[in-house]
Design an enzyme around this catalytic site. Structure first.
Site, mmCIF file in Angstrom:
data_model
loop_
_atom_site.group_PDB
_atom_site.id
_atom_site.type_symbol
_atom_site.label_atom_id
_atom_site.label_comp_id
_atom_site.label_asym_id
_atom_site.label_seq_id
_atom_site.Cartn_x
_atom_site.Cartn_y
_atom_site.Cartn_z
ATOM 1 N N VAL A 129 0.838 -1.197 0.000
ATOM 2 C CA VAL A 129 0.000 0.000 0.000
ATOM 3 C C VAL A 129 0.873 1.247 0.000
ATOM 4 C CG1 VAL A 129 -1.927 1.161 1.163
ATOM 5 C CG2 VAL A 129 -1.621 -1.311 1.435
ATOM 6 N N HIS A 130 0.406 2.303 -0.691
ATOM 7 C CA HIS A 130 1.134 3.569 -0.611
ATOM 8 C C HIS A 130 0.210 4.773 -0.450
ATOM 9 C CE1 HIS A 130 0.171 3.428 -4.942
ATOM 10 N NE2 HIS A 130 0.339 4.737 -4.956
ATOM 11 N N TYR A 187 7.996 2.698 -9.578
ATOM 12 C CA TYR A 187 7.286 1.961 -10.626
ATOM 13 C C TYR A 187 8.266 1.245 -11.557
ATOM 14 C CZ TYR A 187 4.269 1.059 -14.669
ATOM 15 O OH TYR A 187 3.594 0.458 -15.698
ATOM 16 N N ASN A 250 8.525 -8.212 -28.206
ATOM 17 C CA ASN A 250 8.568 -6.766 -27.985
ATOM 18 C C ASN A 250 8.773 -6.380 -26.516
ATOM 19 O OD1 ASN A 250 6.073 -7.448 -26.930
ATOM 20 N ND2 ASN A 250 4.921 -5.930 -28.107
ATOM 21 N N ARG A 254 13.307 -5.707 -21.751
ATOM 22 C CA ARG A 254 13.209 -5.548 -20.294
ATOM 23 C C ARG A 254 14.243 -6.391 -19.558
ATOM 24 N NH1 ARG A 254 6.828 -5.335 -18.617
ATOM 25 N NH2 ARG A 254 6.201 -3.653 -20.030
ATOM 26 N N GLU A 320 6.868 -8.568 -13.471
ATOM 27 C CA GLU A 320 6.105 -9.112 -14.582
ATOM 28 C C GLU A 320 6.794 -10.294 -15.262
ATOM 29 O OE1 GLU A 320 4.735 -6.090 -17.224
ATOM 30 O OE2 GLU A 320 3.608 -5.040 -15.660
ATOM 31 N N ARG A 379 -3.228 4.165 -16.700
ATOM 32 C CA ARG A 379 -2.135 3.370 -17.280
ATOM 33 C C ARG A 379 -2.670 2.186 -18.068
ATOM 34 N NH1 ARG A 379 1.918 3.583 -12.087
ATOM 35 N NH2 ARG A 379 3.014 5.488 -12.638
#
Length: 428
Positions: A129-130, A187, A250, A254, A320, A379
């Site tokens: 939580v933020h 993020y 694609n 990352r 991810e 987003r």
């Protein structure tokens, strides 16, 4: 005079013992609590008489997709006065939790196991939580059960009012605690994974009885009752349930380039990365998982996983791919083979229901994965509106993301009311 004083003391003692006896009956199914008596648990219901601004909405009609009621709910969510009335400031929680018993009673927390089946199958939650304490508290109330255990990670960057409110809420429950170490979450950086790892370790060390680990953020909300979750998890027979698919071309950048935090954002620093350790195939997934206690133990102790964690620390958005990759490592409890035949999408996994903007569309469309969002997008993710509820409750997922009471509190209100009534109906 002494006799009167003695009588008063005896009367107070008798009343205290009677109160404690009643609490023990109400609070413990093993001591004569009768789940078939509606008088005993009626106070736990969310009813139209509750002092909620959203009570003007007909939730039953909304859940059935009735257009008039959905339009009324939509109008409410854009009304300035309504939005002001539904907002609960952080300071409310700091003040209300000074009397924990009153807070839990007024907020209608379920403080006893609703069934032996649930009591015998405790769950462990990580909650990252933020902000948005109201979202967090309503999520906590919806998933709270005394046999479960909860670790809450509050971002180091969170405001003082957020930390104070969440700390105050947690102080009222013996099975909820703050993470032993707090991260400043950026993020797409490693810090998001580290926050969950901190809670994983804390939960693993805090209790040896829980069966499955579920990680959440403050804008998640359940789609199932605790009993339904327990039965869904039992049916997995020790398997995990999370997205794990071949990494799209694609997105390979990352994990092929070194990334670091620069001015508060993740940046490619122009340096190629070495291949993953042990020739591991990097799979695509997301941050949300449903995994066994044994999987968590492997994350904390398996040398291959530790090497992968070290390697992934300077990649982009490791949340991810990390859990998805671990899920395909041979020998990891509850894992599956690396072959693409074992790929699992987020739609097939039960961990989380998320609507991505580019996958929305009409049912007749060959490219659409789910219907259009009835809320707004942040987003490229749908922040659900009341119009999404009917479709959501037809899905098999345990949780959905995202909800925001600032944007559509009716969606949360109707969902939590539906789940509470369903949970209590199972007692009859």
């Amino acid at each position: 005079m002494r006799r009167k004083r003695c009588c008063r003391l005896l009367l107070k003692l008798a009343l205290l013992l009677a109160s404690l006896w009643m609490l023990s009956i109400l609070g413990s199914p093993k001591m004569g609590w009768n789940p078939s008596s509606s008088v005993r648990y009626g106070w736990l219901h969310y009813t139209d008489e509750d002092d909620n601004p959203e009570k003007v909405c007909n939730c039953s009609a909304i859940l059935q997709g009735e257009r008039d009621m959905l339009e009324q709910a939509k109008l409410l969510t854009i009304t300035k006065d309504f939005r002001k009335r539904v907002n609960i400031p952080d300071e409310f929680y700091t003040s209300a939790t000074k009397d924990c018993r009153k807070f839990k009673s007024s907020r209608k927390y379920i403080t006893f196991p609703l069934s032996q089946e649930e009591e015998d199958f405790p769950l462990a939650y990580s909650m990252v939580v933020h902000h948005k304490v109201q979202n967090f508290e309503r999520l906590l109330r919806a998933i709270y059960a005394p046999q479960n255990i909860y670790c809450v990670h509050v971002d180091k960057k969170a405001s003082a009012s957020v930390l104070s409110a969440i700390t105050s809420i947690i102080s009222c429950f013996p099975n909820i605690f703050l993470a032993s170490r707090s991260e400043s979450v950026v993020y797409a950086s490693w810090s998001r994974v580290q926050a969950d790892l901190n809670c994983m370790a804390d939960l693993f060390n805090a209790s040896a009885t829980w069966k499955y680990f579920i990680n959440l953020c403050g804008q998640d909300f359940p789609l199932k009752t605790n009993l339904e979750m327990v039965r869904a998890l039992r049916s997995l027979n020790g398997a995990n349930s999370l997205e794990s698919e071949k990494m799209p071309k694609n997105k390979m950048w990352r994990v092929e380039k070194v990334h670091q935090i620069v001015d508060g954002h993740m940046k490619d620093v122009g340096k190629p990365k070495d291949p993953a350790p042990f020739n591991l195939s990097i799979l695509s997934g997301n941050a949300y998982i449903v995994v066994t206690r044994a999987y968590v133990q492997s994350v904390l102790e398996d040398k291959r996983v530790q090497a992968l964690i070290d390697w992934a620390a300077d990649t982009y958005s490791p949340d991810e791919f990390l859990w998805a990759t671990i899920q395909r490592i041979p020998g990891i409890p509850g894992s599956t083979w690396t072959n693409t035949k074992y790929d699992m999408s987020d739609i097939n996994a039960i961990a989380r229901l998320v609507k991505w903007e580019w996958h929305e569309g009409a049912r007749a469309s060959a490219d659409a994965v789910y219907p259009e969002c009835h809320g707004t997008h942040v987003r490229a993710i749908c922040v659900y509106g009341a119009g999404d509820l009917q479709w959501m409750l037809e899905q098999h997922h345990l949780f959905a993301n995202k909800f925001d009471t600032d944007l559509d509190s009716v969606a949360v209100y109707c969902l939590e009311k539906y789940l509470r009534q369903k949970a209590l109906a199972a007692l009859q």
